[in-house]
Scaffold this active site. Structure first.
Site, short mmCIF file in Angstrom:
data_model
loop_
_atom_site.label_atom_id
_atom_site.label_comp_id
_atom_site.label_asym_id
_atom_site.label_seq_id
_atom_site.Cartn_x
_atom_site.Cartn_y
_atom_site.Cartn_z
N GLY A 31 -6.28 2.16 0.30
CA GLY A 31 -7.10 3.47 0.08
C GLY A 31 -7.54 3.37 -1.03
O GLY A 31 -7.92 2.64 -1.79
N LEU A 33 -10.89 4.20 -1.11
CA LEU A 33 -11.91 3.06 -0.87
C LEU A 33 -13.16 3.44 -1.54
O LEU A 33 -13.45 4.45 -1.95
CB LEU A 33 -11.92 3.13 0.79
CG LEU A 33 -10.80 3.14 1.57
CD1 LEU A 33 -11.14 3.29 3.09
CD2 LEU A 33 -10.08 1.70 1.14
N HIS A 34 -13.94 2.44 -1.75
CA HIS A 34 -15.07 2.32 -2.28
C HIS A 34 -16.03 1.16 -1.62
O HIS A 34 -15.48 0.75 -0.64
CB HIS A 34 -14.89 1.89 -3.79
CG HIS A 34 -13.96 0.84 -4.47
ND1 HIS A 34 -14.61 -0.35 -3.80
CD2 HIS A 34 -12.93 0.62 -4.78
CE1 HIS A 34 -13.61 -1.36 -4.30
NE2 HIS A 34 -12.54 -0.72 -4.63
N HIS A 37 -14.62 -1.94 -0.64
CA HIS A 37 -13.81 -2.21 0.50
C HIS A 37 -14.84 -2.05 1.46
O HIS A 37 -14.68 -2.88 2.49
CB HIS A 37 -13.05 -0.94 0.72
CG HIS A 37 -12.06 -0.78 -0.52
ND1 HIS A 37 -11.67 0.06 -1.34
CD2 HIS A 37 -10.49 -1.79 -0.31
CE1 HIS A 37 -10.53 -0.16 -2.05
NE2 HIS A 37 -9.83 -1.29 -1.47
N GLY A 147 -10.62 -9.24 -0.97
CA GLY A 147 -11.51 -9.07 -1.92
C GLY A 147 -11.27 -10.42 -3.09
O GLY A 147 -10.10 -10.59 -3.31
N GLN A 148 -12.47 -10.94 -3.25
CA GLN A 148 -12.29 -11.98 -4.41
C GLN A 148 -11.56 -11.52 -5.86
O GLN A 148 -11.36 -11.93 -6.63
CB GLN A 148 -13.48 -12.78 -4.32
CG GLN A 148 -13.51 -14.18 -5.70
CD GLN A 148 -14.77 -14.31 -6.28
OE1 GLN A 148 -15.97 -14.62 -5.37
NE2 GLN A 148 -14.68 -14.20 -7.52
N GLN A 153 -4.17 -12.85 -5.42
CA GLN A 153 -3.49 -12.35 -4.34
C GLN A 153 -4.07 -13.07 -3.00
O GLN A 153 -3.26 -13.51 -2.22
CB GLN A 153 -3.90 -11.02 -4.07
CG GLN A 153 -3.70 -10.32 -2.94
CD GLN A 153 -3.79 -8.60 -2.79
OE1 GLN A 153 -2.88 -7.90 -3.12
NE2 GLN A 153 -5.16 -8.22 -2.52
N ILE A 176 -17.81 -7.00 -5.54
CA ILE A 176 -19.08 -6.02 -5.50
C ILE A 176 -18.87 -5.25 -6.63
O ILE A 176 -17.91 -4.78 -7.19
CB ILE A 176 -19.30 -5.03 -4.25
CG1 ILE A 176 -18.85 -5.68 -3.02
CG2 ILE A 176 -20.13 -4.14 -4.20
CD1 ILE A 176 -19.99 -6.59 -2.48
N MET A 184 -15.98 -3.43 -8.78
CA MET A 184 -15.54 -1.99 -8.06
C MET A 184 -13.97 -2.20 -8.03
O MET A 184 -13.49 -3.41 -7.41
CB MET A 184 -16.20 -1.89 -6.82
CG MET A 184 -17.54 -1.34 -6.88
SD MET A 184 -18.62 -0.99 -5.56
CE MET A 184 -20.22 -0.46 -6.30
O1 PAF Z 1 -5.16 -5.63 -2.26
C1 PAF Z 1 -4.48 -4.35 -1.97
O2 PAF Z 1 -5.29 -3.54 -1.77
C2 PAF Z 1 -3.21 -4.57 -1.73
O3 PAF Z 1 -2.59 -5.30 -2.55
C3 PAF Z 1 -2.85 -5.05 -0.18
C4 PAF Z 1 -3.60 -6.58 0.04
C5 PAF Z 1 -3.43 -4.10 0.56
C6 PAF Z 1 -1.46 -5.06 0.00
O4 PAF Z 1 -0.71 -3.86 -0.30
#
Ligand code: PAF
Length: 281
Positions: A31, A33-34, A37, A147-148, A153, A176, A184
């Site tokens: 969440g 979000l920007h 996302h 996202g890169q 991750q 972005i 962002m």
């Molecule tokens: O990148 C994120 O926002 C979090 O690490 C994810 C992948 C949603 C897991 O909680």
């Protein structure tokens, strides 16, 4: 957009799409979000028939309780962004439903998590892997988008998918940036007016590293970038690494690597920010 909290209801809705052979894209988020996302939802909407977003602030991936508590929660605004970006389904479960008890499983990504986020946030990727695996099992998408900016991750999740034979394509989407270069991030909204002006120094440090890498060996570049950050009194560097973009092994000789990632994490006004640049030859 359909909003669902109950995993079983989501599974039964998605079954209907699956029997119609609809291609499904999942964008997992926490969440706040920007536009970064929004770009993931748009890419998913262009590549799939159905885009599912998840919003879940995953407690087990936070090693710092203050960070978890301060993580921004902006559900109403998030819903507007999701609708605008063409998302079809939002899965927003409660903590109780996702974790009726604390998971006992431990996931270890070996060399992929010995540096950077894995080193400075012990247990972080264990928590990420568990929640992402749960989401993959519930949604069973064809594609999943990350996202890169969270490069490590992305690599960890790609490895998990390979090791556990999930039949899902993992896609990394470009970072972005704000007009001044700041990547962002949901955490940016926690910066004060003055510190927000300093935040682009993080990207400047990466740009400096990229330029210096043309002339100097990586060890010297690391020193010079660390000096640059040390001169910005408000910034506290956590790490600056020059790593292979696939294995994250340290780069000693640039010519030996096809892809190189310059990665940084720094604290600014109590907010932890990360960024990276990929150099692919
Ligand atoms: O990148 C994120 O926002 C979090 O690490 C994810 C992948 C949603 C897991 O909680």
């Amino acid at each position: 957009m359909t909003i669902i909290e109950d995993p079983l209801k989501l599974i039964s809705l998605l079954k209907k799409y699956k029997t119609k052979h609809k291609k499904m894209g999942l964008v997992p988020t926490m969440g706040a979000l920007h536009e970064g996302h929004a770009s993931l939802f748009q890419i998913s909407a262009a590549e799939n028939d159905i885009t599912i977003a998840s919003i879940f602030v995953n407690p087990i991936q936070f090693n710092n309780p203050v960070d978890l508590e301060k993580y921004p929660r902006t559900l109403d605004k998030d819903i507007e962004i999701l609708e605008k970006a063409g998302c079809n389904v939002l899965f927003a479960p409660s903590q109780e439903v996702m974790y009726p008890s604390r998971p006992l499983i431990k996931v270890d990504f070996g060399s992929l998590e010995e540096i950077m986020e894995g080193k400075f946030r012990p247990g972080h990727f264990n928590g990420v892997a568990i929640i992402v695996a749960k989401l993959f099992n519930i949604v069973q998408p064809d594609n999943a988008y990350f996202g890169q900016k969270d490069l490590q991750q992305y690599l960890v999740i790609r490895q998990m998918v390979k090791d556990l034979s999930f039949q899902i394509s993992i896609k990394a989407c470009p970072i972005i940036r704000e007009a001044d270069g700041l990547a962002m991030s949901s955490r940016n909204m926690r910066l004060g007016t003055e510190t927000r002006k300093i935040a682009p120094k993080i990207k400047e440090a990466l740009d400096l590293g990229t330029k210096l890498l043309l002339q100097y060996p990586p060890t010297l570049v690391k020193e010079k970038v660390k000096d640059f950050v040390a001169n910005v009194s408000e910034l506290e560097l956590e790490y600056f690494e020059i790593a292979d973009s696939e294995t994250l092994a340290p780069v000693n000789n640039v010519k030996e690597h096809k892809g190189i990632a310059l990665c940084i994490a720094a604290h600014l006004d109590g907010v932890r920010l990360i960024d990276n640049i990929l150099l692919i030859s």
